[in-house]
Design a protein around this motif. Sequence first.
Motif, mmCIF file in Angstrom:
data_model
loop_
_atom_site.group_PDB
_atom_site.id
_atom_site.type_symbol
_atom_site.label_atom_id
_atom_site.label_comp_id
_atom_site.label_asym_id
_atom_site.label_seq_id
_atom_site.Cartn_x
_atom_site.Cartn_y
_atom_site.Cartn_z
ATOM 1 N N UNK A 64 0.820 -1.214 0.000
ATOM 2 C CA UNK A 64 0.000 0.000 0.000
ATOM 3 C C UNK A 64 0.851 1.261 0.000
ATOM 4 N N UNK A 65 2.055 1.193 0.536
ATOM 5 C CA UNK A 65 2.989 2.317 0.452
ATOM 6 C C UNK A 65 3.419 2.499 -0.999
ATOM 7 N N UNK A 66 3.720 1.395 -1.672
ATOM 8 C CA UNK A 66 4.158 1.454 -3.069
ATOM 9 C C UNK A 66 3.063 2.001 -3.988
ATOM 10 N N UNK A 67 1.793 1.703 -3.688
ATOM 11 C CA UNK A 67 0.689 2.189 -4.532
ATOM 12 C C UNK A 67 0.237 3.597 -4.139
ATOM 13 N N UNK A 68 0.777 4.135 -3.032
ATOM 14 C CA UNK A 68 0.397 5.460 -2.574
ATOM 15 C C UNK A 68 -0.897 5.486 -1.778
ATOM 16 N N UNK A 69 -1.419 4.323 -1.421
ATOM 17 C CA UNK A 69 -2.690 4.268 -0.689
ATOM 18 C C UNK A 69 -2.512 4.319 0.827
ATOM 19 N N UNK A 70 -1.341 4.020 1.305
ATOM 20 C CA UNK A 70 -1.103 3.992 2.749
ATOM 21 C C UNK A 70 -1.005 5.404 3.308
#
Length: 128
Positions: free
Chosen positions: A45-51
């Motif tokens: 989720x950090x990599x997708x920008x959602x975190x």
Amino acid sequence: MKYILLAYTNAKAWEEMLANWDPNQPMPKEVQEACDFYEELGKELTATGEFVTTEGLSDPSHTKTLRRSTDGVVATDGPYAEVKEVLVSYAILDCASHERAMEIAARVCDAVGDTIEVRPIPSGPGQL
């Protein structure tokens, strides 16, 4: 839109886990598996920008609940014996859609068995 995911777990199982917890011993297999899952999900989720953020919560015995009464605001201790589930953590995610937030919550529920409540966080009054 941002969403809050509230994770609840079985109160009795939580109490038993805490009662048997020994920080000098390896974690029980199911606890280690849950930690591993959350670590991998966090990276994804950090990599997708959602975190946005996540935190575990302290033992429910430290809970105080405030309610307005005829005598003013009254604080009571918690939890109570009738509680079947306890709030153990939360996460705030920034997802493109409600469906995506539900997909992530379903993965958590499936992986660790917790009940997950998903709520939108409005960006302003009357907005969803």
